[in-house]
Write an enzyme that holds these catalytic residues in place. Structure first.
Site, short mmCIF file in Angstrom:
data_model
loop_
_atom_site.label_atom_id
_atom_site.label_comp_id
_atom_site.label_asym_id
_atom_site.label_seq_id
_atom_site.Cartn_x
_atom_site.Cartn_y
_atom_site.Cartn_z
N GLY A 13 0.80 -1.23 0.00
CA GLY A 13 0.00 0.00 0.00
C GLY A 13 0.83 1.27 0.00
N HIS A 105 1.93 0.26 -13.50
CA HIS A 105 2.71 -0.95 -13.83
C HIS A 105 4.20 -0.60 -13.73
CE1 HIS A 105 3.32 -4.91 -15.52
NE2 HIS A 105 4.29 -4.37 -16.24
N ASP A 146 -2.74 -4.92 -19.04
CA ASP A 146 -1.70 -3.88 -19.22
C ASP A 146 -1.69 -3.32 -20.64
OD1 ASP A 146 -0.84 -4.46 -16.56
OD2 ASP A 146 0.50 -6.03 -17.30
N GLU A 175 7.34 5.87 -8.92
CA GLU A 175 5.88 5.65 -8.85
C GLU A 175 5.24 6.63 -7.87
OE1 GLU A 175 5.56 0.88 -9.77
OE2 GLU A 175 5.24 1.56 -7.74
C1 GRF Z 1 3.85 -1.25 -7.40
O1 GRF Z 1 5.20 -1.39 -7.64
C2 GRF Z 1 3.08 -1.24 -8.68
O2 GRF Z 1 3.82 -0.88 -9.78
C3 GRF Z 1 2.63 -2.65 -8.85
O3 GRF Z 1 2.46 -3.14 -7.56
C4 GRF Z 1 3.29 -2.45 -6.65
C5 GRF Z 1 2.47 -2.04 -5.45
O4 GRF Z 1 3.25 -1.57 -4.41
N1 GRF Z 1 1.48 -2.71 -9.70
P1 GRF Z 1 2.59 -0.91 -3.13
O5 GRF Z 1 1.60 -1.93 -2.57
O6 GRF Z 1 1.94 0.35 -3.56
O7 GRF Z 1 3.72 -0.68 -2.18
#
Ligand code: GRF
Length: 192
Positions: A13, A105, A146, A175
């Site tokens: 999360g 992704h 995707d 991200e």
């Molecule tokens: C992220 O790296 C995202 O790219 C992938 O799942 C991961 C989730 O990480 N789809 P988190 O649970 O937000 O730490």
């Protein structure tokens, strides 16, 4: 009136928390209606920490019930955000909400994606392919895996001594910046 977001997650999360922090800092003009998880996971601890309602809808043997409950929770949400959600959304669900579901992704789409490509597997594939750069992508969800339109990407360099774990960390830092920015931009551009 600020917009509403439903978040779907299956993991730690950390992206979910970045979205909450961006909302609290006024960088995203929206409220989170609730979190939906498909398994016990760290994201629910984050929901508790911030007082956000959450629902665990396990990948059950009753897909229709799962679809109905999920659709009810997402009804009227301006945006549905898959923040590390591992279940594949059903075609019926995507048809109901198409155009307002975003996914993140951890690669530069269209590379290293598709069924079974998630988490460490993606980063391993990047290393195996000898890529010199990787990154993350935010895309609209369609009925493929995707395959939806890419809205934003951020890149990282892959060093010659890179490991899956070091690459995962680098990509995740990107991200955490890109996802909140893209959500805000998406909501601003959304027609009322
Ligand atoms: C992220 O790296 C995202 O790219 C992938 O799942 C991961 C989730 O990480 N789809 P988190 O649970 O937000 O730490």
């Amino acid at each position: 009136m600020s917009k509403t977001i439903v978040v779907l997650a299956s993991g730690t999360g950390s992206n979910f928390e970045c979205i909450i922090k961006a909302i609290n800092a006024g960088k995203i003009d929206a409220q989170i209606r609730c979190l939906i998880v498909d398994r016990p996971c760290g994201a629910t601890k984050i929901a508790k920490k911030y007082g956000i309602s959450y629902y665990e809808l396990a990948i059950s043997n009753n897909p229709m019930l799962n679809l109905h409950v999920k659709a009810m929770l997402c009804h009227e949400a301006h945006l549905i955000v898959c923040a590390g959600y591992l279940s594949i959304l059903s075609t019926d669900f995507v048809h109901l909400f198409q155009g307002r579901i975003l996914n993140i992704h951890p690669s530069l789409l269209p590379k290293h994606a598709g069924r079974g490509m998630y988490g460490a597997r993606v980063h391993q594939a990047v290393l195996d392919a000898g890529e010199v750069e990787s990154g993350c992508s935010i895309h609209l969800v369609d009925t493929g895996i995707d395959t939806g339109t890419v809205l934003a990407q951020a890149t990282v360099a892959v060093s010659p001594i890179e490991t899956v774990e070091s690459l995962r960390k680098k990509v995740q830092m990107k991200e955490h910046e890109l996802f909140p920015q893209t959500i805000q931009k998406f909501l601003q551009q959304q027609k009322p």
